[in-house]
Design an enzyme around this catalytic site. Structure first.
Site, mmCIF file in Angstrom:
data_model
loop_
_atom_site.group_PDB
_atom_site.id
_atom_site.type_symbol
_atom_site.label_atom_id
_atom_site.label_comp_id
_atom_site.label_asym_id
_atom_site.label_seq_id
_atom_site.Cartn_x
_atom_site.Cartn_y
_atom_site.Cartn_z
ATOM 1 N N SER A 96 83.813 14.199 -50.960
ATOM 2 C CA SER A 96 83.589 15.643 -51.068
ATOM 3 C C SER A 96 82.290 15.884 -51.817
ATOM 4 C CB SER A 96 84.785 16.290 -51.767
ATOM 5 O OG SER A 96 84.683 17.682 -51.741
ATOM 6 N N SER A 97 82.090 17.124 -52.237
ATOM 7 C CA SER A 97 80.849 17.498 -52.908
ATOM 8 C C SER A 97 80.620 16.676 -54.169
ATOM 9 C CB SER A 97 80.888 18.978 -53.275
ATOM 10 O OG SER A 97 79.846 19.300 -54.156
ATOM 11 N N GLU A 123 78.698 7.386 -56.447
ATOM 12 C CA GLU A 123 78.560 7.787 -55.042
ATOM 13 C C GLU A 123 77.545 6.936 -54.273
ATOM 14 O OE1 GLU A 123 79.231 12.131 -54.119
ATOM 15 O OE2 GLU A 123 78.296 12.279 -56.092
ATOM 16 N N ASP A 146 72.362 17.059 -56.134
ATOM 17 C CA ASP A 146 73.615 17.781 -56.346
ATOM 18 C C ASP A 146 74.272 17.391 -57.666
ATOM 19 O OD1 ASP A 146 73.108 18.893 -53.926
ATOM 20 O OD2 ASP A 146 74.795 17.976 -52.869
#
Length: 225
Positions: free
Chosen positions: A1-2, A34, A46
């Site tokens: 996900s984000s 990530e 992000d």
């Protein structure tokens, strides 16, 4: 996900363990999870904005370090910018991984795609200057240019439906906009004078209008038992 989720989860886990860590560490470790551990074909922007919050000029250095510096602009400039931003949910869902993988492959060599990335990098400094000098319509124009450049990086970033929505919004006063994130769906961000917002929304009945405000702080612990 984000990546925002990863930053928030890390922050919560540290708090559960009775530890407080700063935004730089949260962002750096979220990137390690990530990009290095999970092998996701993503960047670091992000994670860093989720950790630091606010309006930041973020510089990614060749040695892997990251500098995050606040954009210094007048409070009224920030408020006017918020009032001119318009967000819609497209209803389209997609996996960002494939789009980002193709984009990464396309930009790995010294050819046209690399020059597009350089121009997009240079835009960051121009956006910073536009905000510092209260030139908000220039911000909108740079947003438009950036979207047109981004679409050239990979085939799945936009599609005829998204292009149609965007051109409809532009014809009704939107100066610039983009699909946020990797592209291909998700949310569409537009920049337009507030008196055009209702007309744009009425012309896009397929999309769901979403409230949007800037978050002045990054990830925070809001409840401790």
């Amino acid at each position: 996900s984000s990546s925002t989720y990863t930053v928030g989860l890390l922050n919560a886990l540290y708090a559960y363990a009775g530890r407080h860590v700063g935004p730089e560490r949260l962002a750096r470790e979220a990137c390690q999870i990530e990009i290095e551990a999970l092998g996701k074909p993503i960047g670091k922007q992000d994670q860093y904005i989720a950790a630091f919050g606010g309006l930041q000029h973020i510089q990614f250095n060749p040695d892997g370090t990251v500098f995050a510096d606040p954009v210094i602009c007048r409070p009224e400039t920030r408020e006017r910018l918020q009032k001119r931003l318009l967000m819609f949910y497209t209803g389209m869902t997609r996996s960002a991984d494939e789009i980002l993988r193709v984009q990464s492959e396309n930009t790995s060599g010294e050819h046209e795609h690399k020059s597009i990335l350089r121009r997009m990098r240079d835009q960051a400094g121009e956006v910073k200057r536009a905000l510092e000098e209260n030139c908000l319509d220039e911000f909108g124009a740079l947003l438009h240019e950036g979207w047109e450049l981004k679409k050239r990086l990979a085939g799945g970033i936009s599609n005829p439906t998204i292009d149609g929505w965007y051109e409809r919004a532009r014809s009704l006063g939107a100066i610039g906009g983009k699909i946020v994130g990797a592209g291909g769906g998700g949310f569409m961000l537009l920049y337009a004078q507030p008196d055009h917002h209702d007309h744009i929304a009425q012309a896009l009945p397929e999309l769901r209008r979403m409230p949007i405000r800037m978050e002045p702080q990054g990830s925070k612990i809001i409840f401790v038992e």
